[in-house]
Design an enzyme around this catalytic site. Structure first.
Site, PDB file in Angstrom:
ATOM      1  N   ARG A  21      11.454   2.787   3.788  1.00 55.07           N
ATOM      2  CA  ARG A  21      10.800   1.951   4.798  1.00 55.07           C
ATOM      3  C   ARG A  21      11.814   0.925   5.277  1.00 55.07           C
ATOM      4  O   ARG A  21      12.539   0.328   4.472  1.00 55.07           O
ATOM      5  CB  ARG A  21       9.594   1.235   4.228  1.00 55.07           C
ATOM      6  CG  ARG A  21       9.228   0.048   5.118  1.00 55.07           C
ATOM      7  CD  ARG A  21       7.848  -0.405   5.063  1.00 55.07           C
ATOM      8  NE  ARG A  21       6.872   0.631   5.301  1.00 55.07           N
ATOM      9  CZ  ARG A  21       5.564   0.375   5.330  1.00 55.07           C
ATOM     10  NH1 ARG A  21       5.126  -0.847   5.145  1.00 55.07           N
ATOM     11  NH2 ARG A  21       4.709   1.339   5.545  1.00 55.07           N
ATOM     12  N   ARG A  34       0.828  -1.211   0.000  1.00 55.89           N
ATOM     13  CA  ARG A  34       0.000   0.000   0.000  1.00 55.89           C
ATOM     14  C   ARG A  34       0.856   1.252   0.000  1.00 55.89           C
ATOM     15  O   ARG A  34       0.672   2.147  -0.823  1.00 55.89           O
ATOM     16  CB  ARG A  34      -0.888  -0.004   1.242  1.00 55.89           C
ATOM     17  CG  ARG A  34      -1.634  -1.287   1.418  1.00 55.89           C
ATOM     18  CD  ARG A  34      -2.082  -1.454   2.851  1.00 55.89           C
ATOM     19  NE  ARG A  34      -3.179  -0.572   3.177  1.00 55.89           N
ATOM     20  CZ  ARG A  34      -4.445  -0.932   3.140  1.00 55.89           C
ATOM     21  NH1 ARG A  34      -4.785  -2.144   2.803  1.00 55.89           N
ATOM     22  NH2 ARG A  34      -5.396  -0.091   3.455  1.00 55.89           N
ATOM     23  N   THR A  35       1.770   1.339   0.951  1.00 57.69           N
ATOM     24  CA  THR A  35       2.535   2.569   1.091  1.00 57.69           C
ATOM     25  C   THR A  35       3.438   2.789  -0.125  1.00 57.69           C
ATOM     26  O   THR A  35       3.546   3.894  -0.645  1.00 57.69           O
ATOM     27  CB  THR A  35       3.374   2.524   2.385  1.00 57.69           C
ATOM     28  OG1 THR A  35       2.496   2.247   3.474  1.00 57.69           O
ATOM     29  CG2 THR A  35       4.077   3.837   2.632  1.00 57.69           C
ATOM     30  N   HIS A  81       5.558   6.478  11.521  1.00 64.35           N
ATOM     31  CA  HIS A  81       5.051   6.314  10.163  1.00 64.35           C
ATOM     32  C   HIS A  81       4.290   7.605   9.851  1.00 64.35           C
ATOM     33  O   HIS A  81       3.059   7.644   9.854  1.00 64.35           O
ATOM     34  CB  HIS A  81       4.131   5.095  10.100  1.00 64.35           C
ATOM     35  CG  HIS A  81       3.758   4.665   8.707  1.00 64.35           C
ATOM     36  ND1 HIS A  81       4.079   5.391   7.568  1.00 64.35           N
ATOM     37  CD2 HIS A  81       3.076   3.572   8.262  1.00 64.35           C
ATOM     38  CE1 HIS A  81       3.612   4.759   6.504  1.00 64.35           C
ATOM     39  NE2 HIS A  81       3.008   3.655   6.895  1.00 64.35           N
ATOM     40  N   LYS A 110      21.353  -9.584   2.816  1.00 68.36           N
ATOM     41  CA  LYS A 110      21.668  -9.419   1.406  1.00 68.36           C
ATOM     42  C   LYS A 110      23.174  -9.334   1.162  1.00 68.36           C
ATOM     43  O   LYS A 110      23.599  -9.245   0.020  1.00 68.36           O
ATOM     44  CB  LYS A 110      21.029  -8.135   0.857  1.00 68.36           C
ATOM     45  CG  LYS A 110      19.546  -8.020   1.063  1.00 68.36           C
ATOM     46  CD  LYS A 110      18.774  -8.857   0.076  1.00 68.36           C
ATOM     47  CE  LYS A 110      18.897  -8.273  -1.319  1.00 68.36           C
ATOM     48  NZ  LYS A 110      18.142  -9.093  -2.270  1.00 68.36           N
TER      49      LYS A 110
END
Lengths: 429, 320
Positions: B115, B65-66, B143, B93
């Site tokens: 984020r 969504r964001t 947020h 990673k």
């Protein structure tokens, strides 16, 4: 015969109740006395007017990372950092890879210390094999081969039965057990002190109660066994109170405080600075005030640097993932003297007791004193010198400090180990 | 206030959280978003304010969504976008978070939207990179754009927030939406009640100027708005409540509870919603629900944030 006269300084030697201006005479690496006339026309003279001359500092539990994590620190760089900070003796943590849980590893630490030729180095042996908290390490053999104390470093020994046996067995070996008192489940995943600031920031907290509960257990087991426990870095008000009561009741408990614990508070984490992530966590002013009171009234015995070097690639990551700890050896004295002595909370003999006399006594070492016949481990400090901490100039391989750029008062000028000058002044700026 | 003076009064190059914004700053974002919404309703959906600029979306934590909302907001302002997603922590990673961000920075974006699961991760970038940083959610910390769109939605339906009572319900401890909402609501003068199981409501949250209630039923009648926070199963360690059924029993919004609210009360949920846990389908699709308005408003809020940050950077450059 070689003689050294440290002339005109204020000699502070709490072990002998000495605190007066005088000339300290050293002969062949051994202290002769204060204001004893030199017999040698060629004696080396060190002028110490306006300076404080005291037994070299003794650090309990620095992590030097060798073997296994040489990218963070080696015994050579760690001991160089120690000298720069006025420490002439360091008892190093067993948290290496492999862990110092056997005699050969202990001897390796001694050997590397000798090779480095900086300050004196003594191994601390692991309490449990692999510092896993389950089975006792070969404590007697560790002691025979140089371990001055036993500790599992920053890993609490959660199993009370194991800890009980460790106290009994270590005492048989004539060594104290050093413990990081924390209930692991209460701090799991924690990053900082649990309080208003952890709530605001959203970082998982480490409640003071985690330490309070474990200090209570450790005191009870020390009382039960008659063994000797040293709580390495206490940080809470309630811990100080429990230790005060235990000492009054004759329990063999001592305790230390990390110097940075006195200078920074939990609100420092508002900046998300990874160099404010330490274990135990930075606490609130109320806790810190209790620590200072405990240091001043003798409840707390030792100031330590809690030196925990981390290479920048390990520390320059997300705060919750970064390891705990900061380098401390090169800043400990200035921060301690500025906070406690300049701040009017303790006098010079008390500070020297906390940095030198008491830790030496804890570890059973012939250091921490300027008694005639003692090895001439001597630190000279200028109590009024202002200087600016420059992490890039540290002798330590790592620069993870929150104090970079701070201007502080109180500076280590000269360090002697066994009467030999170990020039310390070049590193800290 | 017209658009130009609004933009010139806004001084922030980064949007890291609502803690550091003033009430005026917050109102400036809401007003700017209202203007974008009005323009869109008049048919002006595509604006040229960020033409030639690049906005990088750096999502180190899963988000649909964001991320979609930020991406579309940038496009509506004619910016190009770089989309970077990596699930899990950067360490898994092999490359560090900071190195990844620097790599993206080298592609030349003027703003990065971040984020991350770690509190403070956007703050770290704001210190280390020479670009504007928008926090799109940092762990359990803040947020800000979600809170701004919540404020916008309440204001749109109920007018000025001063004096309104808002209940934030659910997992307060692990909620960045709760923290940002509390800052924003308090700064705009609303009364805030946080409501949830005792294990998920830190006692010292009262220091943020909110009241605590452990009973949703007790506060239902007095609130103008409830914001149903998602239960963050993924951020919890161990069990904070005995079962989902027991949670729903105490804190789930259902038809019965909805009927005991004021007639004009609003039900918000930042989503993604767990139907049957935080709220029943009857409530989600009911007359008090403004959940889909929140999504629509999120777009104009994010456009407003990108626009104001860009103006602040341009003004700073002009004055330098």
């Amino acid at each position: 015969m070689s003689e050294l006269v440290i002339r005109g300084g204020r000699v502070v030697d709490p072990a002998n109740g000495v605190d007066r201006v005088g000339d300290l005479l050293v002969r062949d690496g051994v202290v002769v006395g204060v204001d004893v006339a030199t017999q040698s026309p060629n004696a080396q003279i060190v002028e110490a007017g306006g300076r404080i001359v005291c037994p070299g500092f003794v650090d309990v539990g620095s992590a030097f990372r060798e073997p296994g994590f040489e990218e963070d620190e080696t015994i050579a760089t760690g001991t160089a950092a120690a000298l720069a900070g006025g420490f002439t003796t360091v008892a190093v943590s067993p948290e290496t890879s492999p862990v110092v849980d056997n005699g050969a590893s202990a001897e390796f630490v001694l050997l590397q210390g000798e090779r480095a030729g900086n300050c004196r180095v003594h191994p601390i042996g692991a309490v449990t094999k692999g510092i896993a908290g389950e089975e006792l390490a070969e404590l007697a053999q560790l002691a025979d081969r140089g371990a001055v104390a036993f500790s599992d470093g920053k890993r609490p020994i959660a199993n009370a039965e194991v800890f009980r046996r460790a106290l009994e067995y270590a005492d048989m070996c004539g060594r104290p057990v050093l413990h990081h008192p924390q209930v692991p489940e209460l701090v799991a995943g924690g990053v900082m002190h649990e309080g208003v600031h952890s709530t605001l920031i959203g970082l998982r907290g480490m409640p003071a109660a985690a330490e309070d509960v474990m200090v209570g257990r450790d005191v009870a087991l020390a009382e039960l066994t008659g063994g000797r426990v040293h709580l390495t870095c206490v940080s809470t008000k309630n811990a100080v109170e429990q230790i005060r009561r235990a000492k009054a009741a004759g329990v063999r408990v001592t305790a230390g405080v990390a110097v940075h614990q006195l200078v920074l508070f939990d609100d420092s984490l508002q900046s998300f600075d990874v160099n404010c992530k330490v274990d135990p966590p930075l606490r609130t002013r109320e806790h810190v005030e209790a620590l200072v009171e405990g240091l001043a009234d003798g409840t707390l015995d030792v100031l330590c640097s809690d030196h925990r070097p981390h290479a920048s690639e390990k520390k320059d990551i997300e705060l919750d993932l970064a390891p705990f700890g900061i380098v401390g050896l090169e800043t400990a004295f200035a921060l301690a003297s500025q906070t406690l002595v300049t701040g009017g909370r303790v006098d010079w003999p008390t500070l020297v007791r906390l940095l030198s006399t008491n830790p030496a006594k804890l570890l059973g070492l012939p250091a921490g004193t300027l008694s005639p016949g003692a090895p001439a481990d001597v630190t000279i400090v200028d109590p009024n010198a202002e200087w600016t901490i420059d992490a890039s100039a540290f002798r330590s391989s790592s620069h993870n400090t929150p104090f970079d750029g701070w201007t502080v008062t109180g500076r280590v000028e000269r360090v002697f180990v066994g009467g030999k000058s170990k020039d310390a002044a070049t590193s800290n700026g | 206030m017209d658009g130009d003076s609004r933009a010139s009064n806004w001084k922030h190059r980064h949007l890291l959280g609502l803690e550091s914004l003033s009430a005026e700053d917050i109102v400036a974002v809401l007003d700017q978003a209202a203007e974008f919404k009005r323009l869109a309703e008049q048919g002006e959906r595509k604006l040229t304010a960020l033409a030639g600029q690049t906005v990088a979306n750096l999502f180190f934590e899963p988000s649909t969504r964001t991320r979609t909302s930020f991406s579309l907001a940038a496009k509506r302002l004619s910016a190009d976008t770089i989309e970077f997603s990596a699930s899990g922590s950067s360490l898994s990673k092999g490359e560090t978070y900071l190195d990844t961000a620097r790599t993206i920075e080298a592609l030349g974006p003027s703003m990065v939207v971040v984020r991350h699961s770690s509190p403070g991760a956007p703050h770290m970038l704001s210190r280390q990179l020479d670009v504007g940083v928008l926090n799109a959610g940092d762990g359990t910390h803040e947020h800000p754009t979600q809170a701004l769109l919540d404020l916008f939605t309440i204001r749109e339906h109920r007018g000025d927030l001063a004096g309104k009572t808002v209940a934030l319900v659910g997992d307060i401890r692990h909620s960045r939406v709760a923290r940002s909402n509390i800052w924003g609501l308090r700064k705009l003068g609303a009364r805030v009640i946080v409501c949830g199981p005792a294990t998920l409501v830190p006692r010292n949250i009262t220091e943020m100027g909110v009241e605590i209630s452990y009973s949703l039923d007790r506060v239902l009648g007095e609130v103008d708005c409830v914001n149903l926070l998602r239960v963050q199963f993924e951020r919890q360690r161990g069990a904070f409540f005995p079962s989902i059924a027991e949670y729903a029993h105490l804190f789930g919004m259902n038809g019965d509870r909805q009927r005991r609210m004021k007639d004009d009360a609003l039900i918000l949920a930042p989503g993604p919603i767990n139907r049957g846990v935080e709220l029943t389908p009857e409530v989600a699709d009911g007359s008090k629900s403004v959940i889909l308005d929140q999504v629509t408003n999120g777009l104009v809020i994010r456009m407003a944030c990108l626009y104001l940050l860009d103006r602040a950077a341009a003004n700073a450059e002009a004055n330098a």
